[in-house]
Motif scaffolding. Structure first.
Motif, PDB file in Angstrom:
ATOM      1  N   LEU A  44       0.836  -1.193   0.000  1.00  0.00           N
ATOM      2  CA  LEU A  44       0.000   0.000   0.000  1.00  0.00           C
ATOM      3  C   LEU A  44       0.874   1.247   0.000  1.00  0.00           C
ATOM      4  O   LEU A  44       1.855   1.328   0.737  1.00  0.00           O
ATOM      5  CB  LEU A  44      -0.907   0.014   1.238  1.00  0.00           C
ATOM      6  N   LEU A  45       0.499   2.206  -0.849  1.00  0.00           N
ATOM      7  CA  LEU A  45       1.213   3.477  -0.970  1.00  0.00           C
ATOM      8  C   LEU A  45       0.193   4.599  -0.926  1.00  0.00           C
ATOM      9  O   LEU A  45      -0.941   4.428  -1.362  1.00  0.00           O
ATOM     10  CB  LEU A  45       1.983   3.510  -2.291  1.00  0.00           C
ATOM     11  N   ALA A  46       0.592   5.759  -0.415  1.00  0.00           N
ATOM     12  CA  ALA A  46      -0.352   6.876  -0.304  1.00  0.00           C
ATOM     13  C   ALA A  46       0.289   8.160  -0.808  1.00  0.00           C
ATOM     14  O   ALA A  46       1.489   8.391  -0.634  1.00  0.00           O
ATOM     15  CB  ALA A  46      -0.789   7.045   1.145  1.00  0.00           C
ATOM     16  N   CYS A  47      -0.550   8.997  -1.439  1.00  0.00           N
ATOM     17  CA  CYS A  47      -0.088  10.283  -1.957  1.00  0.00           C
ATOM     18  C   CYS A  47      -1.243  11.272  -1.953  1.00  0.00           C
ATOM     19  O   CYS A  47      -2.369  10.935  -1.589  1.00  0.00           O
ATOM     20  CB  CYS A  47       0.493  10.126  -3.355  1.00  0.00           C
ATOM     21  N   SER A  48      -0.958  12.471  -2.397  1.00  0.00           N
ATOM     22  CA  SER A  48      -1.977  13.520  -2.488  1.00  0.00           C
ATOM     23  C   SER A  48      -3.150  13.075  -3.348  1.00  0.00           C
ATOM     24  O   SER A  48      -3.018  12.225  -4.223  1.00  0.00           O
ATOM     25  CB  SER A  48      -1.384  14.782  -3.118  1.00  0.00           C
ATOM     26  N   GLY A  67       5.159   0.854 -10.952  1.00  0.00           N
ATOM     27  CA  GLY A  67       4.596   1.272  -9.675  1.00  0.00           C
ATOM     28  C   GLY A  67       4.433   2.770  -9.527  1.00  0.00           C
ATOM     29  O   GLY A  67       4.198   3.271  -8.435  1.00  0.00           O
ATOM     30  N   ASN A  68       4.536   3.518 -10.626  1.00  0.00           N
ATOM     31  CA  ASN A  68       4.341   4.969 -10.596  1.00  0.00           C
ATOM     32  C   ASN A  68       2.874   5.292 -10.808  1.00  0.00           C
ATOM     33  O   ASN A  68       2.197   4.637 -11.603  1.00  0.00           O
ATOM     34  CB  ASN A  68       5.150   5.645 -11.710  1.00  0.00           C
ATOM     35  N   ILE A  69       2.388   6.328 -10.132  1.00  0.00           N
ATOM     36  CA  ILE A  69       1.019   6.773 -10.363  1.00  0.00           C
ATOM     37  C   ILE A  69       1.024   7.716 -11.561  1.00  0.00           C
ATOM     38  O   ILE A  69       1.930   8.542 -11.707  1.00  0.00           O
ATOM     39  CB  ILE A  69       0.406   7.420  -9.100  1.00  0.00           C
ATOM     40  N   VAL A  70       0.039   7.565 -12.425  1.00  0.00           N
ATOM     41  CA  VAL A  70      -0.049   8.338 -13.661  1.00  0.00           C
ATOM     42  C   VAL A  70      -1.310   9.201 -13.596  1.00  0.00           C
ATOM     43  O   VAL A  70      -2.419   8.687 -13.446  1.00  0.00           O
ATOM     44  CB  VAL A  70      -0.099   7.412 -14.897  1.00  0.00           C
ATOM     45  N   CYS A  71      -1.120  10.496 -13.724  1.00  0.00           N
ATOM     46  CA  CYS A  71      -2.242  11.434 -13.683  1.00  0.00           C
ATOM     47  C   CYS A  71      -3.122  11.245 -14.920  1.00  0.00           C
ATOM     48  O   CYS A  71      -2.601  11.112 -16.029  1.00  0.00           O
ATOM     49  CB  CYS A  71      -1.723  12.873 -13.613  1.00  0.00           C
ATOM     50  N   VAL A  81       6.583   6.311  -3.832  1.00  0.00           N
ATOM     51  CA  VAL A  81       7.369   6.157  -2.615  1.00  0.00           C
ATOM     52  C   VAL A  81       7.995   7.486  -2.204  1.00  0.00           C
ATOM     53  O   VAL A  81       7.907   7.905  -1.054  1.00  0.00           O
ATOM     54  CB  VAL A  81       8.464   5.073  -2.789  1.00  0.00           C
ATOM     55  N   ASN A  82       8.604   8.192  -3.160  1.00  0.00           N
ATOM     56  CA  ASN A  82       9.318   9.434  -2.810  1.00  0.00           C
ATOM     57  C   ASN A  82       8.727  10.708  -3.423  1.00  0.00           C
ATOM     58  O   ASN A  82       9.211  11.801  -3.165  1.00  0.00           O
ATOM     59  CB  ASN A  82      10.799   9.318  -3.161  1.00  0.00           C
ATOM     60  N   GLY A  83       7.724  10.586  -4.275  1.00  0.00           N
ATOM     61  CA  GLY A  83       7.051  11.743  -4.849  1.00  0.00           C
ATOM     62  C   GLY A  83       7.719  12.373  -6.053  1.00  0.00           C
ATOM     63  O   GLY A  83       7.214  13.344  -6.613  1.00  0.00           O
ATOM     64  N   HIS A  84       8.859  11.827  -6.487  1.00  0.00           N
ATOM     65  CA  HIS A  84       9.562  12.424  -7.626  1.00  0.00           C
ATOM     66  C   HIS A  84       8.778  12.268  -8.919  1.00  0.00           C
ATOM     67  O   HIS A  84       8.203  11.226  -9.200  1.00  0.00           O
ATOM     68  CB  HIS A  84      10.951  11.795  -7.794  1.00  0.00           C
ATOM     69  N   ASN A  85       8.787  13.326  -9.695  1.00  0.00           N
ATOM     70  CA  ASN A  85       8.152  13.346 -11.009  1.00  0.00           C
ATOM     71  C   ASN A  85       9.123  12.684 -11.983  1.00  0.00           C
ATOM     72  O   ASN A  85      10.150  13.250 -12.312  1.00  0.00           O
ATOM     73  CB  ASN A  85       7.859  14.802 -11.384  1.00  0.00           C
ATOM     74  N   ILE A  86       8.813  11.481 -12.429  1.00  0.00           N
ATOM     75  CA  ILE A  86       9.781  10.743 -13.246  1.00  0.00           C
ATOM     76  C   ILE A  86       9.716  11.059 -14.729  1.00  0.00           C
ATOM     77  O   ILE A  86      10.555  10.612 -15.497  1.00  0.00           O
ATOM     78  CB  ILE A  86       9.674   9.229 -13.016  1.00  0.00           C
ATOM     79  N   THR A  87       8.712  11.847 -15.144  1.00  0.00           N
ATOM     80  CA  THR A  87       8.639  12.219 -16.553  1.00  0.00           C
ATOM     81  C   THR A  87       9.337  13.540 -16.826  1.00  0.00           C
ATOM     82  O   THR A  87       9.311  14.033 -17.950  1.00  0.00           O
ATOM     83  CB  THR A  87       7.172  12.246 -17.038  1.00  0.00           C
TER      84      THR A  87
END
Length: 118
Positions: A44-48, A67-71, A81-87
């Protein structure tokens, strides 16, 4: 640098109480705040709730194979996990620790202090 102190908020009695959508994302409330909860490889992971770029509702997006969340609006990807924008657009997503305990599922929110010099 000091380790952050968290206040823990119970969001469910158990992990089974969290009913994820087909995209493995749901919305939960912690401390009167909407939070996006994701499940990736049984973790389980949580973000804004909203994307920091244009305010897209992240629970309407998806989790990619890494495992990245995609808007859902502009397909910006964030490490949950760390909130970094990978794109590479330079945005940062607020993330929260999640703990599954015997008595429930908890979200940790940093303790806010008016003055914190130490």
């Amino acid at each position: 640098m000091r380790e952050p102190k968290y206040i823990w908020y119970k969001i469910a009695e158990s992990e089974n109480e969290l009913h994820f959508n087909n995209n493995n994302l749901i919305v939960a409330i912690a401390n009167k705040k909407k939070i996006t909860i994701g499940k990736f490889k049984e973790k389980l992971l949580a973000c804004s709730y909203n994307c920091p770029h244009a305010g897209g509702i992240l629970s309407d997006g998806h989790i990619d194979a890494q495992g990245n969340i995609v808007c859902p609006l502009h397909h910006y990807r964030f490490n949950m996990v760390n909130g970094h924008n990978i794109t590479g657009e330079g945005y940062f997503l607020k993330t929260y620790p999640v703990e599954v305990r015997e008595d429930g599922v908890y979200i940790g929110m940093e303790e806010k202090k008016l003055f914190s010099f130490l």
